[in-house]
Design a protein around this motif. Structure first.
Motif, PDB file in Angstrom:
ATOM      1  N   ALA A  26       0.905  -1.235  -0.139  1.00  0.00           N
ATOM      2  CA  ALA A  26      -0.073  -0.049   0.023  1.00  0.00           C
ATOM      3  C   ALA A  26       0.926   1.220  -0.100  1.00  0.00           C
ATOM      4  O   ALA A  26       1.931   1.169   0.641  1.00  0.00           O
ATOM      5  CB  ALA A  26      -0.814   0.112   1.266  1.00  0.00           C
ATOM      6  N   SER A  27       0.375   2.361  -0.782  1.00  0.00           N
ATOM      7  CA  SER A  27       1.180   3.512  -0.768  1.00  0.00           C
ATOM      8  C   SER A  27       0.999   4.299   0.659  1.00  0.00           C
ATOM      9  O   SER A  27       1.875   4.593   1.181  1.00  0.00           O
ATOM     10  CB  SER A  27       1.194   4.286  -1.908  1.00  0.00           C
ATOM     11  N   LYS A  28      -0.530   4.714   0.793  1.00  0.00           N
ATOM     12  CA  LYS A  28      -0.364   5.478   2.133  1.00  0.00           C
ATOM     13  C   LYS A  28      -0.709   4.309   3.125  1.00  0.00           C
ATOM     14  O   LYS A  28      -1.882   4.233   3.744  1.00  0.00           O
ATOM     15  CB  LYS A  28      -1.714   6.110   1.721  1.00  0.00           C
ATOM     16  N   MET A  29       0.192   3.562   3.506  1.00  0.00           N
ATOM     17  CA  MET A  29       0.176   2.636   4.591  1.00  0.00           C
ATOM     18  C   MET A  29      -0.312   3.025   6.056  1.00  0.00           C
ATOM     19  O   MET A  29      -0.925   2.173   6.763  1.00  0.00           O
ATOM     20  CB  MET A  29       1.398   1.792   4.542  1.00  0.00           C
ATOM     21  N   ARG A  30       0.136   4.223   6.281  1.00  0.00           N
ATOM     22  CA  ARG A  30      -0.347   4.783   7.542  1.00  0.00           C
ATOM     23  C   ARG A  30      -1.633   4.455   7.844  1.00  0.00           C
ATOM     24  O   ARG A  30      -1.933   4.493   8.998  1.00  0.00           O
ATOM     25  CB  ARG A  30       0.094   6.302   7.635  1.00  0.00           C
ATOM     26  N   PHE A  31      -2.511   4.586   7.116  1.00  0.00           N
ATOM     27  CA  PHE A  31      -3.831   4.390   7.382  1.00  0.00           C
ATOM     28  C   PHE A  31      -4.484   3.103   7.547  1.00  0.00           C
ATOM     29  O   PHE A  31      -5.369   2.761   8.082  1.00  0.00           O
ATOM     30  CB  PHE A  31      -4.918   5.034   6.023  1.00  0.00           C
ATOM     31  N   MET A  32      -3.513   2.141   7.247  1.00  0.00           N
ATOM     32  CA  MET A  32      -3.709   0.699   7.420  1.00  0.00           C
ATOM     33  C   MET A  32      -2.783   0.692   8.849  1.00  0.00           C
ATOM     34  O   MET A  32      -3.717  -0.180   9.726  1.00  0.00           O
ATOM     35  CB  MET A  32      -3.464  -0.100   6.314  1.00  0.00           C
ATOM     36  N   ALA A  33      -1.971   1.108   9.236  1.00  0.00           N
ATOM     37  CA  ALA A  33      -1.323   0.872  10.386  1.00  0.00           C
ATOM     38  C   ALA A  33      -1.888   1.380  11.512  1.00  0.00           C
ATOM     39  O   ALA A  33      -2.196   0.693  12.639  1.00  0.00           O
ATOM     40  CB  ALA A  33       0.043   1.664  10.214  1.00  0.00           C
ATOM     41  N   VAL A  34      -2.773   2.586  11.506  1.00  0.00           N
ATOM     42  CA  VAL A  34      -3.310   3.317  12.666  1.00  0.00           C
ATOM     43  C   VAL A  34      -4.584   2.274  12.981  1.00  0.00           C
ATOM     44  O   VAL A  34      -4.953   2.141  14.026  1.00  0.00           O
ATOM     45  CB  VAL A  34      -3.746   4.422  12.378  1.00  0.00           C
ATOM     46  N   GLN A  35      -5.206   1.397  12.237  1.00  0.00           N
ATOM     47  CA  GLN A  35      -6.092   0.432  12.499  1.00  0.00           C
ATOM     48  C   GLN A  35      -5.723  -0.419  13.546  1.00  0.00           C
ATOM     49  O   GLN A  35      -6.554  -1.038  14.417  1.00  0.00           O
ATOM     50  CB  GLN A  35      -6.837  -0.068  11.289  1.00  0.00           C
ATOM     51  N   PHE A  36      -4.294  -1.079  13.148  1.00  0.00           N
ATOM     52  CA  PHE A  36      -3.894  -2.022  14.093  1.00  0.00           C
ATOM     53  C   PHE A  36      -3.696  -1.473  15.426  1.00  0.00           C
ATOM     54  O   PHE A  36      -4.004  -2.170  16.242  1.00  0.00           O
ATOM     55  CB  PHE A  36      -2.524  -2.664  13.548  1.00  0.00           C
ATOM     56  N   GLU A  37      -3.054  -0.252  15.443  1.00  0.00           N
ATOM     57  CA  GLU A  37      -3.000   0.519  16.723  1.00  0.00           C
ATOM     58  C   GLU A  37      -4.197   0.620  17.396  1.00  0.00           C
ATOM     59  O   GLU A  37      -4.159   0.367  18.967  1.00  0.00           O
ATOM     60  CB  GLU A  37      -2.135   1.753  16.480  1.00  0.00           C
ATOM     61  N   ALA A  38      -5.148   1.057  16.911  1.00  0.00           N
ATOM     62  CA  ALA A  38      -6.657   1.421  17.492  1.00  0.00           C
ATOM     63  C   ALA A  38      -7.113   0.177  17.996  1.00  0.00           C
ATOM     64  O   ALA A  38      -7.432   0.027  19.413  1.00  0.00           O
ATOM     65  CB  ALA A  38      -7.544   2.008  16.335  1.00  0.00           C
ATOM     66  N   LEU A  39      -6.968  -1.115  17.300  1.00  0.00           N
ATOM     67  CA  LEU A  39      -7.616  -2.307  17.667  1.00  0.00           C
ATOM     68  C   LEU A  39      -6.896  -2.901  18.801  1.00  0.00           C
ATOM     69  O   LEU A  39      -7.293  -3.737  19.642  1.00  0.00           O
ATOM     70  CB  LEU A  39      -7.899  -3.268  16.507  1.00  0.00           C
ATOM     71  N   LEU A  40      -5.503  -2.754  18.721  1.00  0.00           N
ATOM     72  CA  LEU A  40      -4.593  -3.561  19.564  1.00  0.00           C
ATOM     73  C   LEU A  40      -4.309  -2.562  21.065  1.00  0.00           C
ATOM     74  O   LEU A  40      -3.806  -3.006  22.043  1.00  0.00           O
ATOM     75  CB  LEU A  40      -3.381  -3.831  19.051  1.00  0.00           C
TER      76      LEU A  40
END
Lengths: 345, 345, 345, 345
Positions: free
Chosen positions: C238-252
Motif C-alpha cells: 500500500a502507498s498510504k500505508m499509515r492508514f492501514m497501520a493506525v487501524q492495528f494500533e486502534a484495535l490493539l
C-alpha cells in the motif's frame, strides 16, 4: 546395480524402441529440413495421424506426455479454472505440479475404485459457478487406459463428455496408453476420442515402442488457435522435429502400433492368468490393458525386485504394479512366475 | 515447395544428424532400463561430460535449448529478479517469452554491436538494489558463440564473471553453439565456462550433429540442489533418456564434436572469404564461428532463397544470415556463390 | 434490494468498522509521510503487534486476507511443493485459485468433520518425498478459528507443528479470525501462534472491526528474508500505508480487539442457545467462535434471508451459516428468532 | 529521523487524504453491507464514475495502482504476448516485475525524451508477428500524466490508439495521475481516455487526495468478461469495499478531484517558476502536471533533503524530482526556495 539392463515389469517406458522406429530415424536423416516442424516428415506424420482420427483435427508434436498434458490443459483453462480428475491420475500425482505451475489452475481430484471417473463422482465438484471466490470447474480430464490398467468403454466416455458439454466444460483425455485401450475394446482411436466427445487428446506412442512420439490432438480447432505460441513458450517445440515425426509414421504404418499394443496387452493377460492361480496373491484391478495390480506378501517383494524391476504401488496394502510392454517375452513371464512361486514357498 | 529437402544456410539445426550419433541410438536400444535417467547410458554420458568440464559439476539432460535456458535461469532467480542480456540474445528474442513465463523475472536487454555484452553495457542496468519497487538484477546471461556469430575470449568472459560475482550476480551462458566457440578460440569447454567464472551453462550439441542433445551444467552445486524437481515440473524430463544420453557419448568420443565444429566454422570462413570478394556484398560481423551476417542487394534475396534456404536478419538493412553446419559441403558453397554472382550481374 | 443496508448474519465482514478505528484514521491524517510503510504510524503499529507476539518476529502489512495467505505460502514453498489443508479451508475453496496461481504449488486437501486438521489426516498426504514426479509436501496450513466456527486448542496446534517440523514441513496459520479464537480459549495471540510452533501467520483484524487491517507475521526471520520484494510483486504494498497501520494500533490498544471478539463470540453463543431450543433446527458444529452452522427446513430459508442476510452452506443438507460480529445487537438476534419461529409454525 | 512528519516534495502519495474523503468514510460506516462490492456504496461509486466516462464502460475497484496495471494487462494479454511501454514507465521500472510475474508476458521498453511514447518509437518493436519464436506485441501502455510530469495531448493519444488498433493491438493507460493530466490540458476524463481510443484505464485517485481509490475502467466490455475472477485470483478484491467506493464518490462530487488536481498543478508551476530564476538549476522537463525535474548541484542535495523530502531521479546527472500535491502550501514552496537559495550561495 539397479543400473544394469535388467528386464522386468517396472514400466512400459523401461523398454527400448521398436526396430522399425529405429529404422525410420535413419530414413529421416537426409538433406536439410526447415527446423521446428515445417518439414515434409512432420507433414507426413500429421497426415498419417489424421487418417486415424479425422481430417478436421489439429495436430502438434510435443516432447513428452507431461508436455502434452500440461499444454492441453493450458489451452482449455484460464488460471481461475479448475480441472476435475481422478485422484490416481498422472496429472494429479505424477507430474510434480506441472499443471498447476504452467496453467495456474487448481486440480480437483476424486477418489475412484478403478481409476475411472464417473458422472456421479464428477458432480461432487460441480458447484460454485459464477461465484468469483471459487475456482471455476472447466475441464474434466480422464486417462485412457487408466493408470490402474482399466479401460473406459465408449459409452462411459460419451456419458462423461455429454455431461461435461451440457455444463460447458471440456473433456481432456490423457492417452499415454491409448493404443492399449483401443485394442482392449477393439475400437479405433477416433471412436474412443473425438467421436466419443473428447475435446483434446494427449496422444502418446512412446510407451508403445517409440523413442519419443507424443502429440496433442485438438478435436475443436477453436481451442488450438493460439497453440503454437504456447508450445514454444512451454518449451515443447523441437528443432529437429523430423526425427519425432517419423516415429509416428513408423508406428502408424502397417499397424505396428496395434501389433505392439496387442502384444503388451496379451502379455499382461498371460501374466495375470498365471498369477491368478497363486493363492497368496490377490489381483486388485481388472486387467484390461497392460498393467496388473496385485497384493502380494510384503516379505518377498525385495527379493523379487532384485531380479525383476517393478514398483510398489501402495506400501500399506503391499500392492504392487506390473507393466508389460511391446517387448515383453513369454520367457520373462515364465522366469518371473518361477521365481515368484519359489519365493512364496 | 519449402518443404523439399533443399540444402542451404538457414540454420545449423536444419541439418540432420551425424551417422555416428545415429549408430549410438542403435547401441542404446537393448534390454530394459529404468526410465527418467536412472540408467547406465545416462550415467556414462554424464561421466563423459564431466571429463570435459570438471568432476565437481552437476549435469542434467533436457529436451531442448529453450528448456536448458529457462530452467537454468529459474535456478538462479526469484521472480522479483531481473536478468541482464544482449538485445539480440536468444533468451530475449527467440523464446516467445518462455523465460518470463516460467521464472516470472524481467529481462533487461542492452543493445550491442556484435552480440557481446561488456561490463560497461551491463552497468546501465545495475541500480535499484534493495529498493523493493525495482526488479533486482541477479543474473547476467551471455551466449557463446553469440547469436551474431562472434565469440567471447576467455578474458572477456572472466571480466564479466568477475564483475558479476563482485556484485553478487550469477553468470549464465547459453552454449547452444559452445563447440563452435571452443574450436574458434582453441580453448576447452572448461576453460570458457566454469574456469572462466560461469555459474550455469546451457550446453547444446543438437546444432553440432545430434538429434537432441541438450544439458544443463551447474558449476556451483548449491544452485542445482532442487533442480530435479524443477526439471520435472518444467516438462523437461525425458522418459527414455538413454537415447538422449548416448548422443552425448557419441559426440564427446573421438572428438566428434570437435571435428563437426571445426568443419562448420571452416565452411563459414570459406563462404565468407568468397563473399568478401563480391563488391555488392558487405559482411557486417566478424566471422568467428559458423555464422555470416551480410548486407546484400534486396532485389536478389527472393531468387537466392528460392534455391538455398536462409533467413533475412534485418529487413530494413537488407541484412541476411548464413549458417554453416557439420554437413555443409564445399559444393554447397560453390553452387551458392555461382548463383549469387549470377544474380548480382 | 439486496443492496439495502439490511443487518444480518451473512459474514463478519458485512459489518462496518468500529468508531475507534474510524477515529484513528483521522489521527493519521496529518502532514506528509514517506509512502509504502516507511512512516511512524507503521512503525508504531508493528511495535504494537510485536508486543502481542514477540519482539523477534517480522511483521508486514498487506491489503487483505487472500494477500496474506498467498504471500505467506509463497515464502514457504517452491513451485514444486504441495500444501496440506482442510477441504473446507479458505485457501482451498474461497480464493479462486490464488495460491496456485501465485505459488505454482499444489494444494492437497483432506476432508474433516469440523474444519480442523489432525496429524492422522495429514499423514494421508505424507509420501513421495524426494521422488521428482511427486509434488513435495512442504506446508501444513490450518485456520484459527476454523471456517467451521471451531477452535484449535494449544495442544492440537502443538501436535501438528511438532509433527510438521519433525518432517521438515512448515506450518502456516490463517488467522482471519484469530481474535475470536484467542478469546474463545482464553489464550494470548502468542500462545496460539508462534509459541505453539506456527511459522507464519496471516493475521487479520478486518473481521474484528477494522476497515482493512491485515498483516503477515513471520516467526522465523529466515523465511521473510526476501519478503518485501514479493509483497511488492504480489501487488500487496500500500502507498498510504499509515492508514492501514493506525487501524492495528486502534484495535490493539485498550483491548479493543478483545472486546470486539468477545462480543461477537458471545452473540454467537446467545443465538446458538436460542436456536437450540427450536426442535426443527439442528446445530451441526460446536459454537466456539462467532459462527453457527445449522440444518434448518429448506422451505423457510428464502423468507428468512429476505429479512436477514446469511448464506447457504450446503444446499444438499439444507445447512446454513450464521456469523455474528462486533456490532451484532441483542435485538438483531431477538428479531431473528421471532421471525424464525414464526416461519417454522 | 526520516520517519518524522516532515512536509516536502517526495511524492503526491506522501500527502494525507482530503477532509471530505475522510468524512465520506464516516458516511459509509452504517449498518451491514454485502461484502466484496455488492453494496449500494459501490453501486453509487460506479454510477458516478460512469458519468465521467461513459454509461457503457465496465468499472471494477482495486486496491492499488500496481493491481490496476497488472490486472489490466492480464486481461489484454496471453502469456506469449509483449507489452510496449516507455522505459521510464511505472510498469517497467517501479513494480518489481509484477506485470511479468502475473501475466507471464514480456515488457518491451523504448527510451523517450519526455516519458511519452510516439508511433515512431513504438514501431521499433512491431515485428515478428505470427512467428512463434517471438513474443507477440499485443499492448501499448502509456501513462497520463507521464512519470516525467508531461501530458499527452488528445491528438497524441489518438495517433497511438489509431496505430495500435490498425495493427490489432490494445492500448492501456496508466492513469495514476489522470486528474493532473485532465486539468492540465482542460479535457474531461472521457476525452483523454475512451473517446481517444484507450481500451483499458488504470484510474487512480489515491494521489489526488484519496486514501486508496483505484479502479480499472474497461472501454470494451469483451475484455472484461472474465475480470471478476482475475481480480479475486489477483488478490485485489476488497471485502469492505464500501469504504473504497465512497472515496470515489467524494472526489468525483463537487469537482473535488478537479480542485485538488488544479491546486497540485498550480503549485508545481509556481515552484518551477521560482526555480527557473535560479541560474544554478536547470529544469529538464516541461512542467505540465505536478512534477518538476531539475538538475541541481549535487553538493546541496543532502542538506536540502534534510529539510524537505524529495527523491534523486538520476544520480549521474544530479537530476532530482519534486512532486506537488493537493495539500502543498505556498509556504512549503517559499520555505523551500529560501533554503535552496541559501544553500546555493
Amino acid at each position: 546395480m539397479k543400473k544394469t539392463l535388467k528386464r522386468g515389469f517396472a514400466s512400459d517406458n523401461n523398454a527400448g524402441i521398436h526396430p522399425e522406429v529405429l529404422k525410420a530415424l535413419q530414413t529421416a536423416n537426409q538433406g536439410h529440413c526447415i527446423a521446428y516442424g515445417d518439414d515434409i516428415f512432420t507433414e507426413r506424420a500429421i497426415k498419417k495421424i489424421k487418417e486415424y482420427f479425422n481430417e478436421d483435427v489439429d495436430v502438434y508434436l510435443t516432447f513428452n506426455g507431461t508436455g502434452s498434458n500440461v499444454l492441453s490443459l493450458k489451452m482449455l483453462t484460464d488460471s481461475f479454472n479448475s480441472i476435475i480428475c481422478a485422484e490416481t491420475s498422472h496429472i494429479n500425482v505424477d507430474e510434480c505440479g506441472a499443471p498447476e505451475k504452467f496453467t495456474g489452475s487448481k486440480l480437483l481430484s476424486v477418489p475412484t475404485e478403478d481409476g475411472k471417473l464417473t458422472v456421479d463422482c464428477i458432480k461432487y465438484h460441480m458447484h460454485g459457478f459464477d461465484f468469483e471466490h471459487h475456482s471455476q470447474p472447466q475441464v474434466i480430464s480422464i486417462t485412457q487406459a487408466t493408470e490402474m490398467g482399466t479401460v473406459y468403454t465408449v459409452k462411459e466416455i460419451e456419458k462423461i463428455a455429454s455431461y461435461a458439454h451440457k455444463h460447458k466444460l471440456y473433456v481432456h483425455m490423457d492417452g499415454a496408453r491409448l493404443s492399449n485401450a483401443a485394442v482392449s475394446i477393439d475400437k479405433s482411436f477416433w471412436e474412443i476420442t473425438g467421436q466419443a466427445g473428447i475435446d483434446v487428446l494427449s496422444f502418446g506412442l512412446t510407451k508403445n515402442g517409440a523413442m519419443n512420439a507424443e502429440a496433442i490432438i485438438f478435436f475443436n480447432k477453436e481451442i488450438s488457435r493460439k497453440f503454437k505460441f504456447y508450445r514454444k513458450q512451454g518449451m515443447q517445440l523441437a528443432s529437429k522435429m523430423r526425427f519425432m515425426a517419423v516415429q509416428f509414421e513408423a508406428l502408424l504404418s502397417n499397424e505396428l502400433w496395434k501389433r505392439n499394443a496387442e502384444h503388451a496387452n496379451k502379455m499382461a493377460k498371460i501374466l495375470a492368468d498365471k498369477v491368478a492361480d497363486i493363492p497368496q496373491i490377490n489381483i486388485t484391478q481388472k486387467v484390461e490393458a497392460n498393467g496388473i495390480f496385485a497384493i502380494i506378501p510384503a516379505v518377498i517383494i525385495p527379493k523379487l525386485q532384485d531380479q525383476f524391476f517393478f514398483y510398489m504401488w501402495d506400501q500399506k496394502k503391499s500392492e504392487v504394479r506390473w507393466m508389460t510392454s511391446f517387448d515383453t517375452q513369454l520367457s520373462d513371464i515364465d522366469d518371473f512366475i518361477v521365481l515368484l512361486k519359489k519365493l512364496l514357498k
